[in-house]
Design a protein around this motif. Structure first.
Motif, PDB file in Angstrom:
ATOM      1  N   PRO A  61       0.795  -1.239   0.000  1.00 53.68           N
ATOM      2  CA  PRO A  61       0.000   0.000   0.000  1.00 53.68           C
ATOM      3  C   PRO A  61       0.826   1.287   0.000  1.00 53.68           C
ATOM      4  O   PRO A  61       0.490   2.246  -0.691  1.00 53.68           O
ATOM      5  N   LEU A  62       1.909   1.328   0.774  1.00 51.88           N
ATOM      6  CA  LEU A  62       2.692   2.559   0.876  1.00 51.88           C
ATOM      7  C   LEU A  62       3.767   2.672  -0.204  1.00 51.88           C
ATOM      8  O   LEU A  62       4.475   3.665  -0.263  1.00 51.88           O
ATOM      9  N   GLY A  63       3.913   1.652  -1.040  1.00 51.73           N
ATOM     10  CA  GLY A  63       4.933   1.705  -2.072  1.00 51.73           C
ATOM     11  C   GLY A  63       6.335   1.650  -1.522  1.00 51.73           C
ATOM     12  O   GLY A  63       7.276   2.161  -2.151  1.00 51.73           O
ATOM     13  N   TYR A  64       6.503   1.041  -0.352  1.00 52.42           N
ATOM     14  CA  TYR A  64       7.823   0.950   0.286  1.00 52.42           C
ATOM     15  C   TYR A  64       7.946  -0.377   1.003  1.00 52.42           C
ATOM     16  O   TYR A  64       6.985  -0.863   1.615  1.00 52.42           O
ATOM     17  N   GLU A 171      -0.061   7.814   6.014  1.00 49.46           N
ATOM     18  CA  GLU A 171      -0.143   7.817   4.567  1.00 49.46           C
ATOM     19  C   GLU A 171       1.253   7.921   3.991  1.00 49.46           C
ATOM     20  O   GLU A 171       2.243   7.954   4.710  1.00 49.46           O
ATOM     21  N   LYS A 172       1.345   7.958   2.679  1.00 51.46           N
ATOM     22  CA  LYS A 172       2.642   8.075   2.033  1.00 51.46           C
ATOM     23  C   LYS A 172       3.290   9.401   2.396  1.00 51.46           C
ATOM     24  O   LYS A 172       2.617  10.425   2.502  1.00 51.46           O
ATOM     25  N   LYS A 173       4.577   9.395   2.583  1.00 56.01           N
ATOM     26  CA  LYS A 173       5.309  10.612   2.905  1.00 56.01           C
ATOM     27  C   LYS A 173       5.735  11.282   1.597  1.00 56.01           C
ATOM     28  O   LYS A 173       6.891  11.270   1.197  1.00 56.01           O
ATOM     29  N   TYR A 174       4.741  11.854   0.924  1.00 54.12           N
ATOM     30  CA  TYR A 174       4.914  12.375  -0.422  1.00 54.12           C
ATOM     31  C   TYR A 174       4.131  13.670  -0.545  1.00 54.12           C
ATOM     32  O   TYR A 174       3.001  13.775  -0.069  1.00 54.12           O
ATOM     33  N   ALA A 175       4.742  14.682  -1.157  1.00 54.33           N
ATOM     34  CA  ALA A 175       4.061  15.966  -1.309  1.00 54.33           C
ATOM     35  C   ALA A 175       4.518  16.644  -2.592  1.00 54.33           C
ATOM     36  O   ALA A 175       5.655  16.461  -3.044  1.00 54.33           O
ATOM     37  N   THR A 176       3.624  17.422  -3.186  1.00 57.78           N
ATOM     38  CA  THR A 176       3.940  18.175  -4.398  1.00 57.78           C
ATOM     39  C   THR A 176       3.429  19.612  -4.242  1.00 57.78           C
ATOM     40  O   THR A 176       2.536  19.885  -3.439  1.00 57.78           O
ATOM     41  N   LYS A 177       4.023  20.508  -5.018  1.00 60.13           N
ATOM     42  CA  LYS A 177       3.561  21.892  -5.015  1.00 60.13           C
ATOM     43  C   LYS A 177       3.913  22.526  -6.355  1.00 60.13           C
ATOM     44  O   LYS A 177       5.012  22.330  -6.868  1.00 60.13           O
ATOM     45  N   GLU A 178       2.973  23.279  -6.909  1.00 59.19           N
ATOM     46  CA  GLU A 178       3.161  23.949  -8.190  1.00 59.19           C
ATOM     47  C   GLU A 178       2.963  25.451  -8.004  1.00 59.19           C
ATOM     48  O   GLU A 178       2.000  25.878  -7.376  1.00 59.19           O
ATOM     49  N   VAL A 179       3.914  26.225  -8.542  1.00 55.31           N
ATOM     50  CA  VAL A 179       3.873  27.680  -8.376  1.00 55.31           C
ATOM     51  C   VAL A 179       4.248  28.357  -9.693  1.00 55.31           C
ATOM     52  O   VAL A 179       5.180  27.925 -10.382  1.00 55.31           O
ATOM     53  N   LYS A 180       3.548  29.422 -10.042  1.00 52.51           N
ATOM     54  CA  LYS A 180       3.880  30.222 -11.215  1.00 52.51           C
ATOM     55  C   LYS A 180       5.090  31.109 -10.905  1.00 52.51           C
ATOM     56  O   LYS A 180       5.104  31.835  -9.912  1.00 52.51           O
ATOM     57  N   ILE A 181       6.097  31.043 -11.766  1.00 54.17           N
ATOM     58  CA  ILE A 181       7.249  31.931 -11.637  1.00 54.17           C
ATOM     59  C   ILE A 181       6.969  33.246 -12.349  1.00 54.17           C
ATOM     60  O   ILE A 181       7.257  34.323 -11.846  1.00 54.17           O
ATOM     61  N   ASN A 182       6.408  33.116 -13.517  1.00 53.82           N
ATOM     62  CA  ASN A 182       5.977  34.271 -14.301  1.00 53.82           C
ATOM     63  C   ASN A 182       4.882  33.789 -15.250  1.00 53.82           C
ATOM     64  O   ASN A 182       4.372  32.676 -15.090  1.00 53.82           O
ATOM     65  N   ALA A 183       4.531  34.621 -16.225  1.00 54.86           N
ATOM     66  CA  ALA A 183       3.417  34.275 -17.110  1.00 54.86           C
ATOM     67  C   ALA A 183       3.688  33.040 -17.964  1.00 54.86           C
ATOM     68  O   ALA A 183       2.766  32.344 -18.385  1.00 54.86           O
TER      69      ALA A 183
END
Length: 207
Positions: A61-64, A171-183
């Motif tokens: 389940p945890l992929g580990y 849960e899985k120890k996994y995280a993501t984040k998306e950020v705009k740098i510019n247009a």
């Protein structure tokens, strides 16, 4: 400046993440030393046992999963967004590939884009380690390097806090984040720790 160390996986890209239909070998590293001839038979037998165990337990389940036999320790970790079936395919492939690329090595790492496999002649379980490490770089350039670095530092700090918060839940120890740098440019970040590492070891901040 804040120095943020995230154990095991950090990937940065300007491109949109897409589902992969094939396994992609990213990097691997083998020890310069081989296990001695005096222990060749026993070490190889233990290593074969470890890799077979990792392959057999690749649909978890945890992929580990980690395991040991006498003086050999091994583990695999799948990227947090993989399905159990995708994780199984990657781990089974990786356990075969690592033997081919690192014959008779005392320790070895192998990274696919989708998972990693590691074995060693010493116990590395439940330990946050930064060496040996594997480095990969995006060859693309940004139009605004100063802005990029400012956004990167801030985003990685936020990602580290997000990853640490996940330890409050099972849960899985996994995280993501998306950020705009510019247009035109978008920064996408991902971080992951093996589940056996505690929150202090997984996310380390120093001023």
């Amino acid at each position: 400046m804040t120095d943020i160390s995230l154990c095991l996986v950090i990937l940065l890209t300007f491109l949109t993440l897409k589902a992969e239909s094939t396994l992609t070998l990213s990097l691997y590293r083998c020890s310069n030393s081989s296990y001695p001839n005096t222990t060749l038979t026993s070490y190889k037998a233990d290593l074969d046992l470890i890799l077979n165990s990792l392959s057999s337990n690749s649909r978890v389940p945890l992929g580990y999963y980690n395991t040991s036999s006498n003086a050999v320790y091994g583990s695999f970790l799948c990227r947090g967004d993989l399905s159990p079936g995708e994780c199984e395919d990657c781990a089974k492939n990786a356990t075969k590939t690592i033997v081919r690329l690192c014959p008779r090595s005392e320790w070895a790492f192998l990274w696919f884009d989708q998972c990693m496999v590691r074995y060693s002649n010493r116990n590395f379980f439940s330990s946050m380690e930064t060496d040996p490490h594997l480095d990969g770089y995006n060859g693309e350039s940004t139009a605004e390097p100063k802005q990029f670095m400012a956004v990167l530092e801030k985003t990685m700090g936020e990602l580290a806090n997000k990853l640490a918060a996940k330890y409050l839940r099972v849960e899985k120890k996994y995280a993501t984040k998306e950020v705009k740098i510019n247009a035109k440019e978008t920064l996408q970040t991902m971080a992951q720790c093996t589940p056996d590492i505690n929150v202090t070891g997984c996310v380390k901040k120093q001023n």
